[in-house]
Scaffold this motif. Structure first.
Motif, PDB file in Angstrom:
ATOM      1  N   ARG A 193       0.819  -1.219   0.000  1.00  0.00           N
ATOM      2  CA  ARG A 193       0.000   0.000   0.000  1.00  0.00           C
ATOM      3  C   ARG A 193       0.850   1.265   0.000  1.00  0.00           C
ATOM      4  NH1 ARG A 193      -3.036  -1.210   5.432  1.00  0.00           N
ATOM      5  NH2 ARG A 193      -0.858  -1.705   5.882  1.00  0.00           N
ATOM      6  N   LEU A 194       2.151   1.090   0.166  1.00  0.00           N
ATOM      7  CA  LEU A 194       3.030   2.260   0.220  1.00  0.00           C
ATOM      8  C   LEU A 194       4.038   2.185  -0.924  1.00  0.00           C
ATOM      9  CD1 LEU A 194       3.711   2.379   4.078  1.00  0.00           C
ATOM     10  CD2 LEU A 194       2.040   3.717   2.779  1.00  0.00           C
ATOM     11  N   GLU A 195       4.457   3.333  -1.375  1.00  0.00           N
ATOM     12  CA  GLU A 195       5.352   3.400  -2.528  1.00  0.00           C
ATOM     13  C   GLU A 195       6.454   4.421  -2.252  1.00  0.00           C
ATOM     14  OE1 GLU A 195       3.596   5.541  -5.828  1.00  0.00           O
ATOM     15  OE2 GLU A 195       4.454   4.056  -7.174  1.00  0.00           O
ATOM     16  N   LEU A 196       7.696   3.976  -2.407  1.00  0.00           N
ATOM     17  CA  LEU A 196       8.853   4.849  -2.158  1.00  0.00           C
ATOM     18  C   LEU A 196       9.125   5.692  -3.410  1.00  0.00           C
ATOM     19  CD1 LEU A 196      10.933   5.099   0.183  1.00  0.00           C
ATOM     20  CD2 LEU A 196      12.398   3.541  -1.114  1.00  0.00           C
ATOM     21  N   ALA A 197       9.377   7.001  -3.233  1.00  0.00           N
ATOM     22  CA  ALA A 197       9.636   7.866  -4.398  1.00  0.00           C
ATOM     23  C   ALA A 197      11.045   7.663  -4.929  1.00  0.00           C
ATOM     24  CB  ALA A 197       9.413   9.322  -4.034  1.00  0.00           C
ATOM     25  N   PHE A 198      12.016   7.566  -4.025  1.00  0.00           N
ATOM     26  CA  PHE A 198      13.408   7.338  -4.414  1.00  0.00           C
ATOM     27  C   PHE A 198      14.169   6.878  -3.177  1.00  0.00           C
ATOM     28  CE2 PHE A 198      12.275  11.899  -4.570  1.00  0.00           C
ATOM     29  CZ  PHE A 198      12.690  12.260  -3.308  1.00  0.00           C
ATOM     30  N   PRO A 199      15.346   6.296  -3.377  1.00  0.00           N
ATOM     31  CA  PRO A 199      16.084   5.769  -2.219  1.00  0.00           C
ATOM     32  C   PRO A 199      16.497   6.884  -1.246  1.00  0.00           C
ATOM     33  CG  PRO A 199      17.005   4.957  -4.287  1.00  0.00           C
ATOM     34  CD  PRO A 199      16.026   6.028  -4.646  1.00  0.00           C
ATOM     35  N   VAL A 200      16.723   6.482  -0.020  1.00  0.00           N
ATOM     36  CA  VAL A 200      17.140   7.421   1.034  1.00  0.00           C
ATOM     37  C   VAL A 200      18.590   7.843   0.814  1.00  0.00           C
ATOM     38  CG1 VAL A 200      17.763   7.481   3.489  1.00  0.00           C
ATOM     39  CG2 VAL A 200      15.555   6.521   2.768  1.00  0.00           C
ATOM     40  N   THR A 201      18.869   9.143   0.945  1.00  0.00           N
ATOM     41  CA  THR A 201      20.268   9.601   0.947  1.00  0.00           C
ATOM     42  C   THR A 201      20.712   9.928   2.372  1.00  0.00           C
ATOM     43  OG1 THR A 201      20.007  10.564  -1.250  1.00  0.00           O
ATOM     44  CG2 THR A 201      21.904  11.267   0.020  1.00  0.00           C
TER      45      THR A 201
END
Ligand SMILES: *Cc1c(COP(=O)(O)O)cnc(C)c1O
Length: 554
Positions: free
Chosen positions: A438-446
């Motif tokens: 149900r959740l979607e990551l926009a881009f990896p964590v920096t």
């Protein structure tokens, strides 16, 4: 008074009972206005205020320090979004260290002001040494670097563009521009700041599409936004595209200020600083070589350098310097002319704790000021150094002091461990998001920011999709509906007083995303997982057409 304030802080925190007050703006406004004496308090206070003190914040007769302090500290604490709560994670808004808060109290009590030595004898040395220590951390040559404590990234960026503008305007020829003049020395009679060479073209500002808005504001304040600030495109991770910068500078062929961002406000993305510095150097050679071919080469290099200033906005990412694991992200920071850091972000200071540093101490002529009542020449000659020429401000609080206490108290390892803990937390959160359909990551964590969104069942998964997706009754929710659900989800959590979650918009259609800015090293992975679970559940309720008034955590 301090004891009363501490007791009222605790009472107010208890009344709040969560990361922020429940009820949303109208409830908080009413509660706060009552504490200000503007409306009758409800229930009636045990210690009733004098009759003429109701209805105005400025009564004829005050209610006295104990009552005013207790009532208002309690209201402030009850009505605060408290960054010490693990579910308050929306902004670069850190829980300050207790040791820094106590140090800040000492500053308020003594009230030193850094505009003259005789208002801040010890504080002058403390600021000078804090600045030198942070300049060394950045990698600047400690014998040449200098800087100042500021109110934050906004002021530091303004100063970077200000010094960069005037370096280009003055050019390399005047001894006054790049000569040995120390700030505060011998400047008042040299024609005033920024005037010499005002006939030279102003530099053009280049920044990435993900740079902070304060860059454009500073350019506007400094009247270097015509031609407009040139916006360099970013890659899919929000980092400046170096090739695009190279082409833009080559096409511009005039003086420039290049602004890189080390830790963008939303994504925490770090521009490739070393590569950008190399492009800046190419531009300097181009300008230095072309402006006046008859000059000796030393002067050419100076000419080019004055005409292309490299400022790095590390207000967010500067904290990575404290971490052995993350410091490499800022590789090339030492090649900047000026740097902005914010220790009220990844530094756990009470605001304001901004820092502005320059690699060399010879570019500050624009700020050099002689005010006979603050820094008379013979005083300075006798060693009564004034920091007046280091700031746009006159009266200036000793905000370096809590920083000095913190550096001594925690050391680099103690601070680095806190940076790492936040980074670990964000990486854990990213794994949790990836594991929840149900959740979607926009881009990896920096760094320590997580950008993601709730995705209703069967939602389109392309965050950058443009144009409306036709969706029948049985089809996936439209992108607009996904946006509305995410936006509403966040407000529901705010009104319920349950969580402070951030928001941003990404991609060509400005899709709504949520954001957790994890700056609390004492938060646990269980705290973060529970918060992500609450977000997904709240999204489910809204996606099913329900209305939530998510109940408080007990
Ligand atoms: C926070 C931030 C700023 C603004 O700093 P203030 O301390 O709020 O004035 C500027 N640039 C970046 C990249 C930031 O994250």
């Amino acid at each position: 008074m301090v004891d009363l304030a501490l007791a009222a802080l605790d009472d107010g925190r208890r009344i709040r009972g969560g990361p922020l007050p429940a009820g949303g703006p109208p409830v908080v406004r009413a509660m706060t206005r009552a504490a200000l004496g503007l409306t009758p308090a409800d229930p009636a206070p045990a210690d009733p205020a004098p009759p003429d003190s109701t209805g105005t914040l400025l009564p004829r007769t005050g209610i006295g320090p104990s009552a005013a302090l207790t009532g208002l500290v309690e209201a402030l604490a009850a009505g605060s979004a408290d960054p010490a709560d693990p579910w308050c994670a929306a902004h670069l808004h850190c829980p300050p260290l207790a040791v820094a808060v106590a140090a800040d109290l000492a500053v308020s009590a003594l009230n030193p002001s850094l505009d003259s030595w005789d208002q801040a004898p010890a504080a002058t040395t403390i600021e000078t040494e804090v600045v030198a220590t942070l300049a060394a951390l950045v990698g600047f040559d400690p014998d040449r670097a200098t800087g100042t404590i500021t109110t934050g990234g906004t002021e530091s960026n303004l100063m970077g563009l200000f010094l960069g503008r005037d370096a280009a305007r003055r050019g390399p020829t005047g001894q006054d521009a790049l000569g040995p003049a120390a700030p505060g020395h011998d400047a008042g009679h040299q024609g005033g700041p920024g005037h010499r060479g005002a006939d030279r073209p102003a530099p053009r500002v280049f920044r990435s599409a993900a740079a902070h808005f304060s860059i454009d504001r500073a350019a506007s304040l400094l009247a270097i936004d015509a031609p407009p600030v040139l916006v360099i495109e970013t890659d899919d991770r929000h980092r400046m595209r170096v090739e695009a910068l190279r082409h833009a500078l080559a096409a511009h062929a005039g003086p420039a200020i290049v602004v890189a961002t080390a830790g963008t406000t939303d994504a925490g993305a770090v521009d490739p600083l070393r590569q950008i510095a190399a492009v800046v150097e190419e531009h300097r050679l181009r300008l230095g070589g072309s402006q006046d071919p008859s000059r000796p080469s030393g002067m050419e290099a100076r000419s080019g350098r004055a005409a292309c200033w490299f400022h790095v906005d590390a207000a967010h990412g500067g904290g990575a310097l404290l971490s052995e694991r993350l410091a490499g992200l800022l590789d090339g920071l030492d090649l900047a002319d000026s740097v902005a850091l914010d220790l009220h972000k990844l530094g756990w200071q009470p605001a304001p704790a901004g820092v502005f540093l320059t690699a060399r101490d010879d570019g500050w002529a624009s700020l050099a000021t002689r005010a006979e009542y603050l820094n008379p020449e013979d005083d300075e000659a006798a060693g009564f150094t004034s920091l007046l020429g280091r700031s746009l401000r006159t009266t200036r609080r000793a905000d370096a002091f809590p920083i000095a206490v913190t550096l001594r108290a925690l050391g680099r390892d103690g601070l680095g461990a806190r940076v790492d803990a936040c980074h670990d937390l964000a990486q854990h959160a990213a794994r949790t998001v990836r594991a929840d359909p149900r959740l979607e990551l926009a881009f990896p964590v920096t760094l320590s920011t997580l950008v993601f969104r709730y995705r209703p069942p069967q939602a389109i998964s392309d965050p950058t999709a443009s144009g409306p997706t036709a969706s029948g009754p049985a089809g996936p929710p439209s992108p607009d509906r996904v946006d509305r659900i995410n936006a509403r989800l966040r407000r529901e959590l705010l009104v319920a007083g349950r969580a402070v979650v951030g928001r941003t918009q990404l991609g060509p259609r400005h899709a709504v995303f949520l954001k957790l800015t994890l700056l609390n090293p004492d938060a646990t992975t269980a705290d973060v997982d529970a918060l992500l679970g609450l977000i997904a559940e709240t999204g489910d309720v809204l996606a099913a057409g329900g209305s939530t008034r998510a109940r408080r955590r007990s």
